[in-house]
Enzyme design. Structure first.
Site, PDB file in Angstrom:
ATOM      1  N   GLY A  47      38.197 -22.654   3.165  1.00  0.00           N
ATOM      2  CA  GLY A  47      39.035 -23.813   3.453  1.00  0.00           C
ATOM      3  C   GLY A  47      40.447 -23.444   3.871  1.00  0.00           C
ATOM      4  O   GLY A  47      41.100 -24.193   4.597  1.00  0.00           O
ATOM      5  N   GLU A  77      31.449 -18.755   3.182  1.00  0.00           N
ATOM      6  CA  GLU A  77      30.640 -19.747   2.477  1.00  0.00           C
ATOM      7  C   GLU A  77      29.162 -19.395   2.382  1.00  0.00           C
ATOM      8  O   GLU A  77      28.511 -19.669   1.356  1.00  0.00           O
ATOM      9  CB  GLU A  77      30.800 -21.124   3.159  1.00  0.00           C
ATOM     10  CG  GLU A  77      32.124 -21.814   2.895  1.00  0.00           C
ATOM     11  CD  GLU A  77      33.225 -21.412   3.845  1.00  0.00           C
ATOM     12  OE1 GLU A  77      34.274 -22.079   3.874  1.00  0.00           O
ATOM     13  OE2 GLU A  77      33.061 -20.401   4.579  1.00  0.00           O
ATOM     14  N   ALA A 100      38.474 -23.521  -0.535  1.00  0.00           N
ATOM     15  CA  ALA A 100      38.378 -24.712  -1.371  1.00  0.00           C
ATOM     16  C   ALA A 100      38.103 -24.291  -2.810  1.00  0.00           C
ATOM     17  O   ALA A 100      37.656 -23.175  -3.078  1.00  0.00           O
ATOM     18  CB  ALA A 100      37.272 -25.626  -0.850  1.00  0.00           C
TER      19      ALA A 100
END
Length: 257
Positions: free
Chosen positions: A107, A130, A64
């Site tokens: 993502g 993450e 992302a």
């Protein structure tokens, strides 16, 4: 503004390309919105019986867009619709094939996990990094990954940042096929999409629904669901055509009805 995804049409299937190479195809709200809109176009097009998703430039998607997410407050994140876009991708009924080259991280891996089939070339790396930047996967990674590779490997990937090579990903069941020397991952994905396109489109749609139900349904209920779908498809024109062609040793002409 240039489109962030591109669509190409082939005989029986479509390709959607994530096209933000300057950002390593990082997934922001605009790209996801365009992706969902393009997928819906493919869903509505009877000529499209399978969809290949790939990335432009060096890789699939590096995750992302961290810059956009970092600047959003919790209410903006909750109300933006960003997370709901992932649900819309997962709601597609036609088979989705992810063609991975170089990296599918964060993502990007979560998008690949939504797809029904993942193929990769020998350069591919898979990871959920993450935790290293103080957050956690937010598009289904903690739920889908463990169902594919098991608890221990999912924990190592999510907590310790382990990345899987293409061969490791195949060994753990994350990837179905890895390219041989000199083979392009797009060509491999296209071969699979073309085989799906030759099958009965109603059968592939119903079979996909049955397989996905197995992740959330007890075995006995899943078998009952499969049985009901098998009985339902007996009323289709495609089933009659398939049986006729099989008996005649001829190629079937499936219409999706």
């Amino acid at each position: 503004m240039s489109p962030l995804v591109r669509r190409a049409s082939y005989d029986g299937f479509a390709q959607i390309v994530l096209d933000r190479p300057d950002k390593r195809n990082a997934l922001n709200a605009e790209m996801l919105t365009e992706l969902v809109a393009t997928l819906r176009e493919c869903e509505a097009d009877p000529a499209v019986r399978a969809i290949v998703i790939s990335g432009s430039g060096r890789g699939f998607a590096a995750g992302a867009d961290i810059g956009a997410l970092a600047s959003a407050n919790p209410i903006e994140l909750f109300t933006s619709g960003f997370s709901e876009n992932w649900d819309q991708v997962a709601a597609m009924t036609k088979p989705l094939i992810a063609a991975i080259s170089s990296y599918a991280l964060g993502g990007g891996l979560e998008l690949a996990l939504i797809c029904d089939i993942i193929v990769a070339d020998q350069t591919a790396l898979f990871g959920l990094p993450e935790a290293a930047i103080g957050t956690i996967p937010g598009a289904g990674g903690t739920q889908r990954l463990v169902r594919v590779v098991g608890k221990s490997m999912a924990m190592e990937m999510i907590l310790a940042g382990r990345r899987l090579t293409a061969e490791e990903a195949r060994r753990f069941g994350l990837v179905s096929s890895v390219t041989s020397d000199g083979q392009n991952v797009q060509d491999l994905a296209f071969e699979i999409a073309a085989r799906i396109a030759r099958a009965a489109p109603l059968a592939t749609k119903i079979a996909k629904a049955a397989v996905l139900a197995s992740f959330e349904t007890p075995l006995s209920a899943g078998i009952q669901y499969e049985r009901s779908l098998s009985a339902l498809i007996a009323a289709s024109e495609d089933r009659s055509e398939g049986m006729r062609a099989f008996a005649a040793k001829a190629q079937p002409n499936f219409t999706g009805r």
